[in-house]
Scaffold this motif. Structure first.
Motif, short mmCIF file in Angstrom:
data_model
loop_
_atom_site.label_atom_id
_atom_site.label_comp_id
_atom_site.label_asym_id
_atom_site.label_seq_id
_atom_site.Cartn_x
_atom_site.Cartn_y
_atom_site.Cartn_z
N THR A 60 32.78 8.37 14.71
CA THR A 60 31.44 8.53 15.29
C THR A 60 30.44 7.60 14.61
O THR A 60 29.60 6.97 15.27
N GLN A 61 30.52 7.50 13.28
CA GLN A 61 29.60 6.61 12.57
C GLN A 61 29.82 5.15 12.97
O GLN A 61 28.86 4.39 13.12
N ASP A 62 31.08 4.78 13.13
CA ASP A 62 31.36 3.40 13.55
C ASP A 62 30.77 3.13 14.95
O ASP A 62 30.17 2.08 15.19
N ARG A 63 30.96 4.11 15.83
CA ARG A 63 30.41 3.93 17.18
C ARG A 63 28.89 3.86 17.16
O ARG A 63 28.27 3.07 17.88
N LEU A 64 28.27 4.70 16.29
CA LEU A 64 26.82 4.69 16.17
C LEU A 64 26.31 3.34 15.68
O LEU A 64 25.34 2.79 16.21
N ARG A 65 26.98 2.80 14.66
CA ARG A 65 26.57 1.50 14.14
C ARG A 65 26.71 0.41 15.21
O ARG A 65 25.86 -0.48 15.31
N GLN A 66 27.78 0.51 15.99
CA GLN A 66 27.97 -0.49 17.04
C GLN A 66 26.86 -0.37 18.11
O GLN A 66 26.32 -1.39 18.58
N VAL A 67 26.52 0.88 18.47
CA VAL A 67 25.45 1.08 19.45
C VAL A 67 24.12 0.56 18.92
O VAL A 67 23.34 -0.07 19.65
#
Length: 404
Positions: A23-30
Motif C-alpha cells: 500500500t505504501q509503495d502504491r501511495l508513493r507511486q500515486v
C-alpha cells in the motif's frame, strides 16, 4: 514444537506486513503521478494563457472584420445603385440619339435631292413662281437648323462616349468592391474557424487533465486512509488548493474577457455597424418589417425582419452568452442569446451558425452568416422578462447594457 510455533508466528507477521508495504509503495507511486500531473497542469496553464491571449485578440479581430465587411456591403449596394442609374441614362441617351439620327438622315436626303436638281429644271417646273420662291426660302431656313441639330447630335455623341467610359469604370469599381467583400467574408470565416479551434483545444485538454488528476487524488485519498488518519488533513489542504486554483482560473478568465472587451471597445467598431438605441443590429441592410407592423402572413410582428446581402455576417447585438444554437422546427437555424438585465435576443433564419452554447460573446462579435443565395432575410426579436419589446428602442441604460 517451540521452533514450529515461532516459525508460524513469523510467517503470519510477514503476511500481515506485506499488504502495508504494498500500500505504501502504491501511495508513493500515486503521489509521484500527482506531482507529475501538477507539473503538466502548470505547463498547460501557461499554454492556455497564451491561447487565451490569442483568442482575445482574435475575437477583437472578428468584430473589426464583421464591421468592415458590413461597410463594404453597404458601399457595394451604393455602387450597384449608381451603376443601374448609369445604365438607364445610357439607354435613354442612345434612344434619343437614334431618333435625332433618323430625323437628320431624312432631312439630308431631301436636301440631297434638291441639290441635284439644276436651276433650269426648277424654273421649268410646272409650279407658280411663288411656290418655287417659298421652297427656296424654306430650304434656306432649314440649313441653319440642320447645322444646329448636327452640332447638338455631335455633342450628344461625345456625352454618350464619356458616359460609357464612366460606366465601364463604375463596373470595374463594382467588381473590385464585390471581390473585396468576398475576400473579407472568407477572412471572417477563417477567423471564426480558428476561434472554434482554440476553444476546443483549451477546453478539451484542460478537462482531460482535470479528470485524470481528480481520479488520482481520489485514489490517493483511499490509500492514505489505510495508512494514517493524518492524511485527512492533507486531503482537506488539497481541496482548499483546488478551490483556490478554481478561483484563480475564474479570475484569470474574467480578466481575459475584460481585456478582450477593452480591445474591442478601443477599436471603436467601424462606422458600417448600424446601431439602434445603443444596440448593434445583427446584420446590415434594410428593415423589411418593423415591430408592430403586419408581416407577409398578416400577423403582427413582434420583432424586426431584416434584409441583408447574401453571405453577410450576423453579429451579436449585445454582450452576452449563447443559450441555444441550431435548427428549431420550421424556423431554420436560430440563435438565442442571454444578456444582462433580463434581456434575451432571438436571431432566426441564419444560413450558418459559428457560435456554440455557453460561449461568451461581445457586442458586434460574428456568430454566423446569412444564406449565400439571393437576397436573404432574417428575423430579430428582443425580449425582456420573457415579453417582446421594440428592438428599435434598444435597451434601458439603467441595465448597464446597450453601449454603442
Amino acid at each position: 514444537m517451540a521452533v514450529a510455533l515461532a516459525a508460524g508466528i513469523h510467517s503470519m507477521s510477514v503476511a500481515n506486513a506485506a499488504p502495508a508495504v504494498d500500500t505504501q509503495d502504491r501511495l508513493r507511486q500515486v503521489e509521484r503521478d500527482l506531482q507529475a500531473g501538477e507539473k503538466e497542469r502548470a505547463k498547460l496553464d501557461a499554454r492556455a494563457e497564451a491561447l487565451e491571449q490569442e483568442l482575445a485578440e482574435l475575437r477583437a479581430s472578428l468584430i473589426s472584420a464583421a464591421a468592415e465587411a458590413r461597410a463594404k456591403g453597404e458601399e457595394l449596394d451604393r455602387l450597384e445603385t449608381e451603376l443601374a442609374r448609369l445604365d438607364a441614362d445610357e439607354a435613354a441617351r442612345s434612344a434619343r440619339i437614334e431618333a435625332d439620327r433618323a430625323a437628320l438622315a431624312e432631312l439630308l436626303a431631301a436636301l440631297q435631292r434638291l441639290s441635284r436638281m439644276p436651276p433650269e429644271a426648277m424654273i421649268a417646273r410646272p409650279e407658280p413662281p411663288s411656290r418655287t420662291l417659298k421652297s427656296a426660302l424654306l430650304l434656306r431656313a432649314a440649313v441653319p437648323q440642320l447645322k444646329e441639330r448636327a452640332d447638338a447630335l455631335a455633342a450628344e455623341l461625345e456625352q454618350l462616349a464619356s458616359l460609357r467610359t464612366e460606366l465601364a469604370a463604375q463596373r470595374e469599381e463594382v467588381a473590385a468592391a464585390a471581390a473585396a467583400l468576398d475576400r473579407r467574408h472568407a477572412e471572417t470565416a477563417k477567423l471564426a474557424a480558428r476561434r472554434e479551434e482554440l476553444y476546443r483545444s483549451t477546453d478539451s485538454e484542460r478537462q482531460a487533465l482535470s479528470t485524470r488528476l481528480a481520479a488520482l487524488a481520489g485514489q490517493a485519498g483511499d490509500l492514505k486512509e489505510l495508512i494514517d488518519k493524518v492524511e485527512a488533513e492533507r486531503r482537506a489542504a488539497a481541496e482548499r488548493q483546488r478551490a483556490e486554483e478554481a478561483a484563480r482560473q475564474a479570475q484569470a478568465q474574467a480578466e481575459r474577457e475584460r481585456r478582450a472587451k477593452e480591445r474591442a471597445e478601443a477599436m471603436k467598431r467601424a462606422p458600417g455597424m448600424s446601431k439602434s438605441g445603443g444596440m448593434i443590429l445583427p446584420v446590415g441592410g434594410d428593415v423589411v418589417t418593423r415591430y408592430g407592423e403586419q408581416d407577409r402572413f398578416g400577423v403582427t410582428s413582434r420583432g424586426l425582419t431584416l434584409k441583408g446581402r447574401a453571405g453577410a455576417d450576423v453579429v451579436a447585438p449585445l454582450e452576452g452568452s449563447v443559450m441555444f444554437a441550431g435548427p428549431f422546427k420550421g424556423y431554420g437555424l436560430i440563435l438565442i442569446l442571454e444578456h444582462a438585465g433580463g434581456y434575451h435576443s432571438l436571431l432566426a433564419g441564419l444560413g450558418r451558425i459559428d457560435g456554440q452554447v455557453g460561449q461568451h460573446v461581445l457586442a458586434g462579435e460574428p456568430l454566423g452568416a446569412l444564406s449565400s443565395d439571393g437576397t436573404p432575410t432574417m428575423y430579430f426579436e428582443l425580449r425582456r422578462g420573457g415579453q417582446p419589446i421594440n428592438p428599435m428602442h434598444g435597451v434601458s441604460s439603467s441595465d448597464g447594457k446597450g453601449q454603442s
